[in-house]
Enzyme design. Structure first.
Site, PDB file in Angstrom:
ATOM      1  N   ARG A 188      -2.730   4.088  -3.250  1.00  0.00           N
ATOM      2  CA  ARG A 188      -3.792   4.866  -2.598  1.00  0.00           C
ATOM      3  C   ARG A 188      -4.375   5.915  -3.548  1.00  0.00           C
ATOM      4  O   ARG A 188      -5.578   6.163  -3.552  1.00  0.00           O
ATOM      5  CB  ARG A 188      -3.256   5.524  -1.324  1.00  0.00           C
ATOM      6  CG  ARG A 188      -3.172   4.559  -0.146  1.00  0.00           C
ATOM      7  CD  ARG A 188      -2.648   5.237   1.098  1.00  0.00           C
ATOM      8  NE  ARG A 188      -1.210   5.440   1.032  1.00  0.00           N
ATOM      9  CZ  ARG A 188      -0.570   6.466   1.586  1.00  0.00           C
ATOM     10  NH1 ARG A 188      -1.246   7.404   2.226  1.00  0.00           N
ATOM     11  NH2 ARG A 188       0.739   6.564   1.503  1.00  0.00           N
TER      12      ARG A 188
ATOM     13  N   GLY B 187      -1.961   0.880   1.481  1.00  0.00           N
ATOM     14  CA  GLY B 187      -1.130   0.713   0.299  1.00  0.00           C
ATOM     15  C   GLY B 187      -0.127   1.843   0.164  1.00  0.00           C
ATOM     16  O   GLY B 187      -0.165   2.831   0.904  1.00  0.00           O
ATOM     17  N   ASN B 188       0.790   1.711  -0.784  1.00  0.00           N
ATOM     18  CA  ASN B 188       1.758   2.779  -1.011  1.00  0.00           C
ATOM     19  C   ASN B 188       1.070   3.980  -1.661  1.00  0.00           C
ATOM     20  O   ASN B 188      -0.124   3.935  -1.981  1.00  0.00           O
ATOM     21  CB  ASN B 188       2.943   2.275  -1.850  1.00  0.00           C
ATOM     22  CG  ASN B 188       2.511   1.743  -3.207  1.00  0.00           C
ATOM     23  OD1 ASN B 188       1.648   2.317  -3.867  1.00  0.00           O
ATOM     24  ND2 ASN B 188       3.108   0.626  -3.630  1.00  0.00           N
TER      25      ASN B 188
ATOM     26  N   ASP C 116       7.333   6.591  10.973  1.00  0.00           N
ATOM     27  CA  ASP C 116       6.926   5.188  11.109  1.00  0.00           C
ATOM     28  C   ASP C 116       7.774   4.418  12.118  1.00  0.00           C
ATOM     29  O   ASP C 116       7.512   3.243  12.376  1.00  0.00           O
ATOM     30  CB  ASP C 116       7.024   4.478   9.752  1.00  0.00           C
ATOM     31  CG  ASP C 116       6.059   5.049   8.726  1.00  0.00           C
ATOM     32  OD1 ASP C 116       4.997   5.548   9.132  1.00  0.00           O
ATOM     33  OD2 ASP C 116       6.376   5.001   7.520  1.00  0.00           O
TER      34      ASP C 116
ATOM     35  N   LEU D  37      -4.827   6.753  12.200  1.00  0.00           N
ATOM     36  CA  LEU D  37      -5.729   7.074  13.306  1.00  0.00           C
ATOM     37  C   LEU D  37      -5.617   8.546  13.689  1.00  0.00           C
ATOM     38  O   LEU D  37      -6.606   9.182  14.053  1.00  0.00           O
ATOM     39  CB  LEU D  37      -5.395   6.187  14.509  1.00  0.00           C
ATOM     40  CG  LEU D  37      -6.413   6.130  15.645  1.00  0.00           C
ATOM     41  CD1 LEU D  37      -7.776   5.694  15.145  1.00  0.00           C
ATOM     42  CD2 LEU D  37      -5.932   5.193  16.739  1.00  0.00           C
TER      43      LEU D  37
END
Length: 525
Positions: free
Chosen positions: A151, A146-147, A81, A126
């Site tokens: 999810r 979401g975390n 990230d 993506l």
């Protein structure tokens, strides 16, 4: 170190697990620590895909600010990230030994949907979306945010999702991997996936020295290659780019991949280098991808993130799109569809003294039906340089050509031999040539060589200008849209039609697509 090291982290269960892992390693070396949770923009905004948030480092920015404000001493991140370029003053201080690098498919009932034509998969990435659609082009991919826990719950609650894609490391670290899950070994992971990374202030040499004690060298080597590959492709951490390096038998094995957002295009590279001789590995692989269309693919991806401001009513080639100024974000489709008619043999039975052809479609119709030897044309007159080139290549010499129909009609009135002319035209055409010639006692035999059908579509309100190539494209546009913004026209005939609706009409210097592009570029300079 006597002071307590403040460890900044997101406050999700997975992020806290990662922070506690770093905390455990530091405390095992005798350092005192405290965890400082911080909520990121990525955690707060859950109604948009990550790649639509428009923030570089959506999960790391808040921690960066906290560090620069001296509220924390180090920050713990999921390395995948983290942007490839860190903020000024912040540096990579350590990476922890890598976990499972793979992506995992969690399914609701069973795996039968993998062999079916239609299925719905959920992911907010993506990269995962593009690779899935490349492998399963008939499936549908929908966004999920979401975390990990959220999810998983969304997948369970969904009535139409067949499965969702997660990072295997994330599921494993918080012990949430369901039985209904398989690793996607064919999917190339995100650069540095499965890795925990620690940042610190560049000026804090003491903290950096402490972090170096927990750094895992092999993981650092591999993730450095992966992230350099990402950086050289100028891709952010949400771009459809995958990269994986691993060391085996003193050799680094690398796989990199770049895809279009819809998965229809893929460029992949694999290469091995001896450990110690690997320093140009990322550069070589990035160059390989770029040379095989990667630069153009990345440009398309970046443009897709921006709102379209120019629309072409004729589908543009990739080479034509590259001519646009950086400020131009274009889209295109054919607003006028052409179908070739069969011309009756009786029309061409005898030599025709004077022939008019005003488009390449007319040439295409004639040469599709007949050979050059069968087309007995004494004098050929045409409109357009490209039409002329096509005629002379496929049929024979052109006696005279002009850029515009009005100019050709006036020339024929003054210089044409005879009083009759055969005009191979479209089902939809302006009356300029027949009217001018008719008024001057020249008989025009119109032959419908091809049909033009309107096929316009509603375009986005963000469009500031529209490119037109014929009166038909103007008419097709107006059927579905209001006349707003600038009309960029290929010639005066098209411009005359556009002026009926648009207040700002501009005409290209020469009647070519490239000249219309130049006209658009001048508007944005």
């Amino acid at each position: 170190m006597s002071k307590i090291i403040r460890i900044g982290t997101r406050d999700s269960e997975l992020a806290l697990w990662q922070a506690k892992t770093v905390q455990s390693q530091l405390e095992s070396l005798g350092h005192k620590t405290v965890i400082v949770p911080v909520k990121s923009t990525g955690d707060l905004v859950l109604n948009k895909p990550i790649y639509e948030l428009g923030i570089v480092g959506v999960f790391t920015k808040t921690l960066d600010i906290s560090m620069l404000n001296h509220d924390i001493d180090i920050a713990v991140h999921s390395f995948k990230d983290v942007p490839t370029m860190l903020p000024a003053g912040i540096v990579q201080a350590a990476v922890i030994k890598r976990g499972n690098v793979r992506d995992t498919l969690v399914f609701k009932d069973n795996e039968e949907f993998l062999s079916q034509k239609h299925a719905v998969i959920a992911t907010g990435s993506l990269r995962r979306r593009a690779q899935w659609l490349n492998r399963f082009p008939t499936h549908t991919v929908e966004d999920i945010r979401g975390n990990v826990n959220l999810r998983l719950q969304k997948l369970e609650d969904s009535e139409h999702w067949n499965a969702a894609i997660f990072a295997a490391a994330g599921l494993g670290r918080i012990d949430k991997r369901p039985e209904e899950a398989i690793n996607l070994n064919w999917m190339v992971p995100a650069p540095a996936q499965g890795t925990i990374m620690v940042t610190a202030l560049e000026e804090d040499e003491e903290i950096r020295a402490i972090c170096a004690e927990i750094n895992h060298e092999e993981t650092e080597i591999c993730t450095t290659i992966e992230r350099k590959f990402l950086n050289l492709l100028e891709g952010g951490c949400s771009a459809p780019i995958g990269a994986l390096a691993f060391i085996k038998d003193e050799e680094i094995n690398f796989t990199g991949i770049l895809l279009s957002a819809d998965g229809s295009k893929k460029i992949e590279v694999t290469r091995n280098e001896k450990l110690g001789e690997h320093h140009n590995l990322a550069q070589f692989c990035a160059d390989y991808v770029i040379e095989r269309g990667g630069k153009r693919l990345m440009a398309d991806i970046k443009r897709a993130d921006k709102k379209i401001n120019i629309y072409s009513t004729k589908r543009m080639t990739d080479d034509q799109k590259q001519l646009f100024h950086n400020e131009v974000v274009s889209d295109s489709s054919d607003f006028a569809k052409i179908s070739i008619n069969r011309i009756h043999p009786s029309i061409l039975k005898n030599e025709i003294e004077n022939v008019i052809i005003t488009s390449k479609n007319g040439v295409e119709s004639l040469t599709t039906n007949y050979s050059a030897a069968e087309l007995q044309f004494k004098n050929i007159y045409c409109v357009g340089r490209r039409t002329k080139r096509m005629i002379e290549k496929r049929i024979g010499p052109v006696k005279h050509s002009t850029n515009y129909a009005q100019d050709l009609a006036e020339h024929l009135v003054e210089f044409m031999d005879g009083t009759e002319v055969t005009y191979f035209c479209s089902s939809l055409h302006l009356d300029t040539i027949p009217t001018v010639l008719g008024e001057n006692n020249i008989k025009v035999h119109e032959v419908e060589a091809y049909q033009t059908k309107y096929d316009g579509k509603k375009i986005d309100d963000s469009v500031e200008g529209v490119m037109f190539y014929s009166p038909s494209t103007v008419e097709a546009y107006i059927q579905k849209n209001e006349a707003k913004g600038v009309a960029f026209c290929i010639g005066t005939t098209t411009a005359d039609e556009a002026k009926k609706y648009f207040t700002d009409v501009r005409i290209a210097k020469v009647p070519t697509v490239e000249s219309v592009v130049e006209l658009v570029n001048e508007f944005y300079l």
